[in-house]
Write an enzyme that holds these catalytic residues in place. Structure first.
Site, mmCIF file in Angstrom:
data_model
loop_
_atom_site.group_PDB
_atom_site.id
_atom_site.type_symbol
_atom_site.label_atom_id
_atom_site.label_comp_id
_atom_site.label_asym_id
_atom_site.label_seq_id
_atom_site.Cartn_x
_atom_site.Cartn_y
_atom_site.Cartn_z
ATOM 1 C CD GLU A 86 0.749 -11.648 -1.319
ATOM 2 O OE1 GLU A 86 0.123 -10.834 -2.236
ATOM 3 O OE2 GLU A 86 1.920 -12.359 -2.641
ATOM 4 C CE LYS A 114 0.829 -5.918 1.636
ATOM 5 N NZ LYS A 114 0.989 -7.447 2.042
ATOM 6 N NE ARG A 122 -3.576 0.771 -1.874
ATOM 7 C CZ ARG A 122 -3.221 -0.912 -1.879
ATOM 8 N NH1 ARG A 122 -4.846 -0.891 -1.710
ATOM 9 N NH2 ARG A 122 -2.249 -1.186 -1.373
HETATM 10 P P1 ATP Z 1 0.444 -3.321 -0.537
HETATM 11 O O1 ATP Z 1 -0.146 -2.899 -1.668
HETATM 12 O O2 ATP Z 1 0.660 -2.624 -0.047
HETATM 13 O O3 ATP Z 1 0.422 -4.457 -0.995
HETATM 14 P P2 ATP Z 1 -1.484 -5.472 -0.692
HETATM 15 O O4 ATP Z 1 -3.054 -5.147 -0.289
HETATM 16 O O5 ATP Z 1 -0.960 -6.571 -1.323
HETATM 17 O O6 ATP Z 1 -0.688 -3.768 -0.537
HETATM 18 P P3 ATP Z 1 -2.661 -7.606 1.678
HETATM 19 O O7 ATP Z 1 -2.126 -8.021 2.463
HETATM 20 O O8 ATP Z 1 -3.282 -7.634 0.250
HETATM 21 O O9 ATP Z 1 -2.054 -5.552 0.503
HETATM 22 O O10 ATP Z 1 -3.593 -6.294 2.237
HETATM 23 C C1 ATP Z 1 -4.854 -6.916 3.122
HETATM 24 C C2 ATP Z 1 -6.046 -6.274 3.431
HETATM 25 O O11 ATP Z 1 -5.427 -4.705 3.780
HETATM 26 C C3 ATP Z 1 -6.419 -6.550 1.777
HETATM 27 O O12 ATP Z 1 -7.801 -6.674 2.240
HETATM 28 C C4 ATP Z 1 -6.081 -4.604 1.279
HETATM 29 O O13 ATP Z 1 -8.154 -4.087 1.047
HETATM 30 C C5 ATP Z 1 -6.196 -3.817 2.792
HETATM 31 N N1 ATP Z 1 -5.088 -2.714 2.405
HETATM 32 C C6 ATP Z 1 -4.288 -2.802 2.048
HETATM 33 N N2 ATP Z 1 -3.757 -1.294 1.585
HETATM 34 C C7 ATP Z 1 -4.768 -0.250 2.012
HETATM 35 C C8 ATP Z 1 -4.603 0.504 2.154
HETATM 36 N N3 ATP Z 1 -3.655 1.604 2.100
HETATM 37 N N4 ATP Z 1 -5.555 0.995 3.445
HETATM 38 C C9 ATP Z 1 -6.110 0.428 3.337
HETATM 39 N N5 ATP Z 1 -6.748 -0.497 2.974
HETATM 40 C C10 ATP Z 1 -5.608 -1.601 2.930
HETATM 41 MG MG MG Z 2 -2.295 -7.610 -2.475
#
Ligand code: ATP
Ligand code: MG
Length: 573
Positions: A48, A282, A272
């Site tokens: 995102e 984020k 994760r």
């Molecule tokens: P955040 O929680 O930091 O805002 P998010 O999951 O909302 O992260 P996205 O932009 O939706 O961020 O993530 C893109 C991809 O990265 C998704 O498939 C998500 O599962 C993966 N991802 C995000 N954070 C992690 C992490 N800490 N470890 C592994 N994969 C991750």
């Molecule tokens: Mg997300």
């Protein structure tokens, strides 16, 4: 868990312990059984654009791109841009830059907003088949009707509207007749489902907001759950890897695909990445930026890819680290020392060497002729002879580290002290003779003598010294600012909080130390941003982009000492 990731909505089930490569096993099996016919393996990385990528995303990127590569497939980069209020072009640009920096190139560049028209058609299809309805309840009321893990939900009074009425209202939602939040479109599934995600989830909301790509074309936006699976399906993604918090969403993901009869993407969840002393969210990182606790998304203390790049971390080390941590079906926490270990390992191989004195103390060699200079040929990287050599200037006055001299040496201190002889790296043996002090008693200069026969660093009579110290010729030195970084948080778990505290209360007040007048060997005047340099005996450094031709600034990537090896050795012993 952050608010940008879904909360757990079904009671947890015990996770089986699994081999670290279960994703690869699943894909291999699907290829073997031709689960997707002759379709190639297709994955996607779906960020995102509401912030910069962090080390956790690096793990996901390595999985998405790495597995597709292994199976001769392709990976799309898809921006999940369904939330126009939080998303910005700056983030889109940074994400593309970071994915490439990590060493991956996407096949197609896609946006969930590319599918807004198709998603709307699919929503209409569900309305027409009686699988979706317009609900006039407020967000709060919907939450109240939702029930809990132990109690079923209750039907909305609008649940049994006629198809005609739903169609009429949904079209009018799209035409902008209703204010934000006044109505939603919901899937009609099961208000008593044990999985809260299946209790008539919201598919569309009204939001009169300008979207960075579609402008004012839409005033209704699909929810993540209605956009993600169908976007995967539209791109014929075979395996949609995501983190474990989406496990409870998988039944809904499949429900939409089945109802619509579209390409059956398989969602698979993995753990994760969590790192000690680090926040990977984020939303929280944005807070650090907005509250100016750091200098920006690319502050070298940030766990963002742009931050650690500026700090001097390398894509090779990150990829090696991601491979080493493996994949699991249960969340855990990885020691940050392990990441640092992989980074040191990489830098040890590739970093060129130089001498730099961070806390300078002047050393005057009384028996070295005044005005004389000479040059010592020195290997740029003892680990890599192809890196060549350079000439390092030497003269009568040099700088050494303050720490490398003690007027009164403690026991076992083998560096310089009055009457003690040490080796100046690559140069000569010197013996300290006397000190010059300022009025306050602090040492401003150390005087010594050298042995001209020890040129190159060895004495012909076989005399041994117990210590070799680094130095920089005072007449030739360049001055530089040095930024030393430490952990951004004081606690291994930044969320380990006292009552009433915020996670930012655990910020380390000493995470940045600035040294304004370090002395560097002159070759460092030509250092380039993203070049990796080991300051001998001190650590790994790189030039900061804030540098100007007049003023060089170096970031410490990591000190030399590797505590992870110690941890590992101890564990092995
Ligand atoms: P955040 O929680 O930091 O805002 P998010 O999951 O909302 O992260 P996205 O932009 O939706 O961020 O993530 C893109 C991809 O990265 C998704 O498939 C998500 O599962 C993966 N991802 C995000 N954070 C992690 C992490 N800490 N470890 C592994 N994969 C991750
Ligand atoms: Mg997300």
């Amino acid at each position: 868990m952050t608010n940008s990731t879904p909360e757990s909505t079904v009671a947890p089930t015990p996770a089986a312990s699994t081999p670290s490569n279960f994703l690869r096993d699943i894909i291999a099996e699907d290829v073997r059984t031709k689960k997707f016919g002759d379709a190639q393996i297709q994955t996607r990385f779906p960020p995102e654009p509401n912030g910069y990528l962090h080390i956790g995303h690096a793990k996901a990127i390595c999985i998405d791109f790495g597995l597709a590569d292994e199976f001769g497939g392709k990976t799309n980069l898809r921006f999940d841009d369904t939330n126009p209020e939080k998303e910005e072009q700056e983030y889109v640009d940074s994400i593309m830059k970071d994915v490439r920096w990590l060493g991956f190139e996407w096949d197609r560049l896609c946006y969930a907003s590319d599918y807004f028209g198709q998603l709307f058609e699919w929503a209409l299809q569900l309305v027409k088949t009686g699988k979706a309805y317009v609900d006039d309840l407020s967000a709060d009321e919907i939450r109240q009707h939702r029930g809990t893990l132990t109690e079923p939900g209750t039907d909305s009074p609008y649940r049994n509207r006629s198809i005609e009425e739903n169609l009429d209202l949904f079209l009018r939602m799209k035409q902008g007749e209703f204010p934000d939040g006044s109505r939603v479109l919901r899937a009609k599934i099961d208000m008593a489902s044990p999985n809260l995600n299946m209790r008539d989830p919201v598919m569309y909301r009204i939001l009169h907001a300008t979207h960075q790509r579609t402008g004012d074309q839409w005033c209704i936006y699909p929810m993540y759950d209605f956009a993600h699976g169908q976007s995967d399906s539209s791109e014929h993604v075979t395996h949609s890897m995501c983190t474990l918090e989406f496990t409870d969403h998988q039944p809904l993901y499949r429900w939409f695909i089945e109802q619509l009869g579209i390409f059956p993407t398989q969602q698979i969840e993995f753990d994760r990445l969590n790192l000690t002393y680090t926040l990977l969210s984020k939303r929280k990182l944005l807070q650090l930026v907005n509250e100016k606790r750091v200098s920006g998304w690319d502050d070298p203390r940030m766990p963002t890819l742009s931050g650690i790049r500026r700090r001097g971390f390398t894509p090779e080390a990150l990829r090696a680290f991601c491979a080493a941590i493996g994949i699991s079906r249960t969340n855990g926490t990885t020691d940050i020392e392990m990441l640092e270990h992989y980074q040191r390992d990489d830098l040890n191989r590739r970093a060129s060497r130089a001498m730099a004195v961070l806390h300078p103390l002047k050393l005057v060699i009384d028996n070295y002729p005044e005005g004389q200079e000479e040059f010592f040929e020195t290997a740029n990287n003892p680990e890599d002879s192809s890196a060549g050599t350079r000439m390092v200037p030497f003269s009568r006055e040099i700088y050494i580290e303050r720490d490398d001299f003690r007027e009164v040496p403690p026991p076992k201190y083998h560096r310089l002290s009055p009457g003690k002889e040490v080796r100046l790296r690559n140069a000569y043996f010197v013996t300290a003779q006397s000190v010059v002090k300022a009025a306050d008693g602090s040492i401003v200069e150390v005087h010594c003598t050298y042995d001209p026969a020890s040129r190159g660093g060895n004495s012909p009579d076989g005399r041994k010294v117990k210590s070799t110290i680094h130095w920089v010729s005072a007449a030739h030195a360049i001055s530089a600012e040095i930024r030393l970084y430490d952990k951004l948080f004081t606690k291994a778990d930044p969320y380990d909080l006292e009552e009433g505290q915020d996670v930012l209360d655990n910020l380390n007040p000493n995470s940045l130390e600035v040294l304004l007048d370090a002395k560097l060997e002159p070759s460092l005047a030509n250092a380039k941003v993203e070049q990796h340099i080991q300051f001998e005996r001190v650590g790994y450094f790189c030039l900061d982009p804030d540098s100007t031709p007049e003023k060089k600034i170096f970031n410490r990537t990591l000190p030399l000492k590797d505590s992870w090896s110690k941890i590992e050795n101890k564990a092995g012993a």
